[in-house]
Design a protein around this motif. Structure first.
Motif, PDB file in Angstrom:
ATOM      1  N   TYR A  33      -5.743  25.217  42.083  1.00 39.96           N
ATOM      2  CA  TYR A  33      -4.625  25.393  41.163  1.00 39.96           C
ATOM      3  C   TYR A  33      -3.293  25.270  41.903  1.00 39.96           C
ATOM      4  O   TYR A  33      -3.207  25.563  43.100  1.00 39.96           O
ATOM      5  CB  TYR A  33      -4.658  26.793  40.530  1.00 39.96           C
ATOM      6  N   TRP A  34      -2.281  24.887  41.146  1.00 36.32           N
ATOM      7  CA  TRP A  34      -0.910  25.027  41.596  1.00 36.32           C
ATOM      8  C   TRP A  34      -0.146  25.850  40.573  1.00 36.32           C
ATOM      9  O   TRP A  34      -0.282  25.634  39.353  1.00 36.32           O
ATOM     10  CB  TRP A  34      -0.226  23.669  41.774  1.00 36.32           C
ATOM     11  N   TYR A  35       0.632  26.778  41.090  1.00 37.65           N
ATOM     12  CA  TYR A  35       1.534  27.598  40.303  1.00 37.65           C
ATOM     13  C   TYR A  35       2.910  27.503  40.954  1.00 37.65           C
ATOM     14  O   TYR A  35       3.044  27.120  42.111  1.00 37.65           O
ATOM     15  CB  TYR A  35       1.097  29.064  40.316  1.00 37.65           C
ATOM     16  N   SER A  48      -4.667  22.811  36.997  1.00 38.17           N
ATOM     17  CA  SER A  48      -5.948  23.171  37.607  1.00 38.17           C
ATOM     18  C   SER A  48      -6.736  21.894  37.866  1.00 38.17           C
ATOM     19  O   SER A  48      -6.554  20.869  37.185  1.00 38.17           O
ATOM     20  CB  SER A  48      -6.727  24.116  36.703  1.00 38.17           C
ATOM     21  N   PHE A  49      -7.618  21.977  38.827  1.00 37.74           N
ATOM     22  CA  PHE A  49      -8.324  20.778  39.322  1.00 37.74           C
ATOM     23  C   PHE A  49      -9.748  21.160  39.622  1.00 37.74           C
ATOM     24  O   PHE A  49     -10.015  22.155  40.312  1.00 37.74           O
ATOM     25  CB  PHE A  49      -7.604  20.314  40.597  1.00 37.74           C
ATOM     26  N   SER A  55      -8.242  19.504  35.339  1.00 43.28           N
ATOM     27  CA  SER A  55      -8.951  20.203  34.289  1.00 43.28           C
ATOM     28  C   SER A  55      -8.003  20.649  33.180  1.00 43.28           C
ATOM     29  O   SER A  55      -8.338  20.590  31.999  1.00 43.28           O
ATOM     30  CB  SER A  55      -9.671  21.411  34.892  1.00 43.28           C
ATOM     31  N   GLU A  56      -6.849  21.090  33.582  1.00 44.74           N
ATOM     32  CA  GLU A  56      -5.863  21.576  32.625  1.00 44.74           C
ATOM     33  C   GLU A  56      -4.481  21.458  33.259  1.00 44.74           C
ATOM     34  O   GLU A  56      -4.350  21.579  34.475  1.00 44.74           O
ATOM     35  CB  GLU A  56      -6.144  23.039  32.266  1.00 44.74           C
ATOM     36  N   LYS A  57      -3.476  21.211  32.445  1.00 45.69           N
ATOM     37  CA  LYS A  57      -2.114  21.186  32.968  1.00 45.69           C
ATOM     38  C   LYS A  57      -1.169  21.785  31.946  1.00 45.69           C
ATOM     39  O   LYS A  57      -1.436  21.775  30.750  1.00 45.69           O
ATOM     40  CB  LYS A  57      -1.684  19.770  33.336  1.00 45.69           C
ATOM     41  N   SER A  58      -0.057  22.304  32.447  1.00 42.47           N
ATOM     42  CA  SER A  58       0.936  22.896  31.563  1.00 42.47           C
ATOM     43  C   SER A  58       1.978  21.845  31.188  1.00 42.47           C
ATOM     44  O   SER A  58       1.994  20.733  31.745  1.00 42.47           O
ATOM     45  CB  SER A  58       1.616  24.081  32.253  1.00 42.47           C
ATOM     46  N   ASP A  62       4.719  17.359  34.261  1.00 37.17           N
ATOM     47  CA  ASP A  62       4.955  16.078  33.603  1.00 37.17           C
ATOM     48  C   ASP A  62       4.640  14.923  34.565  1.00 37.17           C
ATOM     49  O   ASP A  62       4.021  15.130  35.614  1.00 37.17           O
ATOM     50  CB  ASP A  62       6.391  16.012  33.084  1.00 37.17           C
ATOM     51  N   ASP A  63       5.064  13.732  34.207  1.00 36.01           N
ATOM     52  CA  ASP A  63       4.716  12.533  34.974  1.00 36.01           C
ATOM     53  C   ASP A  63       5.289  12.528  36.389  1.00 36.01           C
ATOM     54  O   ASP A  63       4.905  11.701  37.210  1.00 36.01           O
ATOM     55  CB  ASP A  63       5.193  11.280  34.235  1.00 36.01           C
ATOM     56  N   GLN A  64       6.227  13.428  36.649  1.00 40.93           N
ATOM     57  CA  GLN A  64       6.791  13.508  37.994  1.00 40.93           C
ATOM     58  C   GLN A  64       5.838  14.199  38.972  1.00 40.93           C
ATOM     59  O   GLN A  64       6.017  14.118  40.180  1.00 40.93           O
ATOM     60  CB  GLN A  64       8.126  14.285  37.970  1.00 40.93           C
ATOM     61  N   PHE A  65       4.849  14.880  38.443  1.00 41.98           N
ATOM     62  CA  PHE A  65       3.923  15.643  39.264  1.00 41.98           C
ATOM     63  C   PHE A  65       2.571  14.937  39.329  1.00 41.98           C
ATOM     64  O   PHE A  65       2.121  14.313  38.356  1.00 41.98           O
ATOM     65  CB  PHE A  65       3.706  17.045  38.669  1.00 41.98           C
ATOM     66  N   SER A  66       1.923  15.076  40.466  1.00 37.74           N
ATOM     67  CA  SER A  66       0.542  14.615  40.579  1.00 37.74           C
ATOM     68  C   SER A  66      -0.173  15.473  41.613  1.00 37.74           C
ATOM     69  O   SER A  66       0.465  16.085  42.471  1.00 37.74           O
ATOM     70  CB  SER A  66       0.469  13.135  40.957  1.00 37.74           C
TER      71      SER A  66
END
Lengths: 116, 111
Positions: A33-35, A48-49, A55-58, A62-66
């Protein structure tokens, strides 16, 4: 005792630059996870990965994150073009299994990202 | 929202006293976790209590969960100056991977 490690501890970057935050989760964990925590605010879930995919994203993610798990040990968060509002403490976490946050999540010490 | 709300926001006590922090939430949960955060540092996992459990102990920590009232409490007994930190509850639900963190309680323990 196994722990989640994050590097670097502090990163300063110019607005518009790409940054990669790195994490080594606990070795036998399956969920990652990243928080993030903006100064003075609550800890917020980003993504979450599991099983090599998101698996899930908030809505923050957005598209700036990977995210990527390039090998068997590292888990990275990339921000493609940083904005001032991306300044925050970023936490990586991992959990052993059971899915859907059914077990303890262990957090790293965080990377403080400052965008100038 | 499943948001955890904690009270008090801040608590100051003397060493040796007990500290109680409360967390309330709004929806059904799978589990509730408590974390400690020293100023500007990482989150340290303290204890996880499942929705079918009512009380759990770990050293000087005691956590209770009342699902009928949608609330949990963290009791630190015989506090020490080293317990000075922010304490957060985090809610784990059945249908999501994420933990929803509360607003936190800032605990100050004076020697």
């Amino acid at each position: 005792e196994p722990e989640v490690t994050q590097t670097p501890s502090h990163q300063v970057t110019q607005m518009g630059q790409e940054v990669i935050l790195r994490c080594v989760p606990i070795s036998n964990h399956l969920y990652f996870y990243w928080y993030r925590q903006i100064l003075g605010q609550k800890v917020e879930f980003l993504v979450s990965f599991y099983n090599n995919e998101i698996s899930e994203k908030s809505e923050i993610f957005d598209d700036q994150f990977s995210v990527e798990r390039p090998d068997g040990s590292n888990f990275t968060l990339k921000i493609r073009s940083t904005k001032l509002e991306d300044s925050a403490m970023y936490f990586c976490a991992s959990s052993g299994g059971g899915g859907r946050m059914n077990t303890e999540a262990f957090f790293g010490q965080g990377t403080r990202l400052t965008v100038v | 929202s499943q948001q955890g709300e904690e009270d008090p926001q801040a608590l100051s006590i003397q060493e040796g006293e007990n500290a109680t922090m409360n967390c309330s939430y709004k929806t059904s949960i799978n589990n509730l976790q408590w974390y400690r955060q020293n100023s500007g540092r990482g989150l340290v996992h303290l204890i996880l209590i499942r929705s079918n459990e009512r009380e759990k102990h770990s050293g000087r920590l005691r956590v209770t969960l009342d699902t009928s009232k949608k609330s949990s409490s963290l009791l630190i007994t015989a506090s020490r100056a080293a317990d000075t930190a922010s304490y957060f509850c985090a809610i784990g639900s059945y249908n999501t991977d994420k933990l929803i963190f509360g607003t936190g309680t800032r605990l100050q323990v004076f020697p």
